[in-house]
Motif scaffolding. Structure first.
Motif, PDB file in Angstrom:
ATOM      1  N   UNK A  13      -3.216 -29.573 -28.573  1.00 17.22           N
ATOM      2  CA  UNK A  13      -4.037 -29.490 -29.780  1.00 17.22           C
ATOM      3  C   UNK A  13      -3.170 -29.643 -31.027  1.00 17.22           C
ATOM      4  N   UNK A  14      -1.985 -29.058 -31.001  1.00 21.74           N
ATOM      5  CA  UNK A  14      -1.084 -29.125 -32.158  1.00 21.74           C
ATOM      6  C   UNK A  14       0.345 -28.990 -31.665  1.00 21.74           C
ATOM      7  N   UNK A  15       1.257 -29.790 -32.224  1.00 18.45           N
ATOM      8  CA  UNK A  15       2.675 -29.703 -31.859  1.00 18.45           C
ATOM      9  C   UNK A  15       3.522 -29.674 -33.125  1.00 18.45           C
ATOM     10  N   UNK A  16       4.524 -28.825 -33.122  1.00 22.14           N
ATOM     11  CA  UNK A  16       5.470 -28.736 -34.235  1.00 22.14           C
ATOM     12  C   UNK A  16       6.868 -28.960 -33.703  1.00 22.14           C
ATOM     13  N   UNK A  51       7.410 -26.622 -30.478  1.00 21.30           N
ATOM     14  CA  UNK A  51       6.426 -25.711 -29.923  1.00 21.30           C
ATOM     15  C   UNK A  51       5.072 -26.391 -29.996  1.00 21.30           C
ATOM     16  N   UNK A  52       4.210 -26.119 -29.044  1.00 25.58           N
ATOM     17  CA  UNK A  52       2.878 -26.694 -29.092  1.00 25.58           C
ATOM     18  C   UNK A  52       1.861 -25.715 -28.542  1.00 25.58           C
ATOM     19  N   UNK A  53       0.602 -25.916 -28.960  1.00 27.73           N
ATOM     20  CA  UNK A  53      -0.490 -25.107 -28.441  1.00 27.73           C
ATOM     21  C   UNK A  53      -1.424 -26.067 -27.711  1.00 27.73           C
ATOM     22  N   UNK A  82      -1.478 -32.507 -35.484  1.00 31.29           N
ATOM     23  CA  UNK A  82      -2.697 -31.920 -34.946  1.00 31.29           C
ATOM     24  C   UNK A  82      -3.573 -33.017 -34.346  1.00 31.29           C
ATOM     25  N   UNK A  83      -3.887 -32.862 -33.079  1.00 36.46           N
ATOM     26  CA  UNK A  83      -4.705 -33.854 -32.382  1.00 36.46           C
ATOM     27  C   UNK A  83      -6.168 -33.461 -32.536  1.00 36.46           C
ATOM     28  N   UNK A  97     -10.594 -28.666 -37.008  1.00 38.73           N
ATOM     29  CA  UNK A  97      -9.300 -28.907 -37.652  1.00 38.73           C
ATOM     30  C   UNK A  97      -9.428 -28.811 -39.162  1.00 38.73           C
ATOM     31  N   UNK A 101       0.858 -19.309 -33.789  1.00 34.00           N
ATOM     32  CA  UNK A 101      -0.221 -19.440 -32.804  1.00 34.00           C
ATOM     33  C   UNK A 101      -0.800 -18.052 -32.547  1.00 34.00           C
ATOM     34  N   UNK A 136       4.590 -31.412 -37.959  1.00 35.05           N
ATOM     35  CA  UNK A 136       3.476 -30.797 -37.237  1.00 35.05           C
ATOM     36  C   UNK A 136       2.373 -31.826 -37.096  1.00 35.05           C
TER      37      UNK A 136
END
Lengths: 277, 277
Positions: free
Chosen positions: A217-220, A270-272, A67-68, B92, B222, A65
């Motif tokens: 914003x975040x990718x897993x 999956x990402x948001x 997180x940007x 974050x 999410x 995971x």
């Protein structure tokens, strides 16, 4: 003379020389530049590479995971990978990427990541997500247009859900399917696969046929394949699919799958994503 | 006299009293006990609650990833929530839950989490994942059997994909659909929704009709709804759906969706789960 692949150049990490085994120095690479920072896929791959270079590493990646937290600025960065917990067959990681602040002073966190690595053993296995039917990569035309440097580092061949040629608000769904591989071709490994998981353009552009500012914003990503299965892919094409489940007040999600050309599901992701308007 | 809900008891956190605004003490709760530790949903909810209690909190939860590094032992734990980066509209977080080691000495990490919170604003929105057709919760029978305490804290009403009544290896797919709410009923909030995202039994049991040891390693949720939309749910039922995409050499994934009874997609979730054999 040997020349290195641009992805390997972008992921190059050097020991920070501070005596800590998990701290490295890296540098952004012009070839993977996006709009206001590097392609998020290379940032994710950098986090994973820091883990894979750690002398205490147990096993191979299972989950990542990323997180940007802020745009990564052009230039040098520091990445630290810390094994938070090591069990008999699994290991948990915390990673941070930081850069000097605008004044060139204190380090500020621009990316955080967690990961799980594991020593896998053979068990009953079952793939329940067959690769969608599609013509071969040879039959698909390569995507030519883009304003971002990083897209030229991938041979992207859309099968369905191409970037809308006209921004007329006519979108109907958010499904993209494509063939993709590194350009120049490069043998697949875990960092490359982590980067490929982020190769899809923002779903909101397709769903609305409207171009609005958007950024992950975040990718897993979950890695279903082991290194032997990745090696079997060589430098061939992967088949990728991405779609959104919901767009709501500034954030949408994206689910994605990546298969080998032979149809083996290598990774699910999956990402948001933040979007404006 | 007021009585508190068992979930609120399980999620109770008290300031550690060490002067740090992000450090709390908590305690496992017998009502939410699973096989060898607390229900992972409550552990995820605890991580989120530590963030929500932090005085520096910006906005509401958008993304939460929880990594189960080790079984949480019965008893006290320490949880720390740290705002790693605060931007104009997003924040974050890094969270760790730790317990004294077996000798009662040094703190060991048993859970790590990252999260994104955000101040949302109204934008174009679109839900592309309609709730599957199903009879109302009143028409579905409540699940009665279980050996784990925590399942009694939920009113689970399977519509499809119930735990196999016979372990005969006859499984065909991994899809479960169900109605669910806290028991006793409790107004929905973000921690409760985080816990509900982990309410599905292991997909491998259904897919194989075989009961093997399994446990979640990492879960990402999410949140598509804001607190106003959660409040609109009151203490009503949610509709949940879960399925796996792949089972491979000791790990399978699960994707899940949770809708309000009125059909609003509240959360989407994915997890990677260890299994044996």
């Amino acid at each position: 003379m040997t020349t290195s692949h641009p992805l390997d150049e972008a992921l190059r990490l050097e020991a920070a020389g501070n005596g800590s085994p998990g701290t490295w120095q890296g540098h952004t690479h012009a070839d993977y530049w996006n709009m206001v920072g590097p392609f998020g896929g290379t940032t994710a791959a950098t986090a994973l590479r820091a883990i894979l270079m750690h002398p205490a590493l147990l096993g191979e990646p299972v989950a990542l995971t990323v997180n940007y937290a802020a745009a990564v600025a052009e230039g040098a960065f520091t990445v630290t990978a810390r094994p938070v917990r090591t069990n008999r067959s699994t290991q948990h990681w915390a990673v941070e990427l930081s850069q000097a602040d605008a004044a060139g002073g204190a380090l500020e966190v621009v990316m955080t990541a967690t990961a799980v690595t594991a020593a896998r053993r053979e068990t009953w296995s079952q793939s329940d997500t067959p690769m969608p039917a599609a013509a071969s990569p040879d039959a698909a035309a390569r995507l030519q247009v883009s304003s971002a440097a990083w897209t030229s580092r991938y041979d992207l061949r859309p099968v369905r859900g191409v970037i809308p040629p006209v921004w007329d608000g006519s979108g109907e769904d958010s499904l993209t399917q494509l063939w993709v591989r590194d350009d120049p071709p490069r043998p697949l490994d875990f960092p490359a696969l982590a980067a490929l998981s982020d190769v899809f353009y923002p779903r909101v552009w397709l769903r609305r046929a409207t171009r609005v500012p958007a950024g992950t914003v975040s990718i897993t990503t979950y890695f279903h394949a082991d290194s032997a299965q990745l090696a079997q892919c060589g430098d061939g094409f992967l088949f990728g699919q991405a779609r959104a489940q919901a767009f709501r007040n500034g954030f949408f999600d994206q689910t994605a799958q990546l298969w080998s050309e032979a149809g083996v599901l290598l990774a699910t992701s999956t990402q948001i994503v933040y979007y404006k308007e």
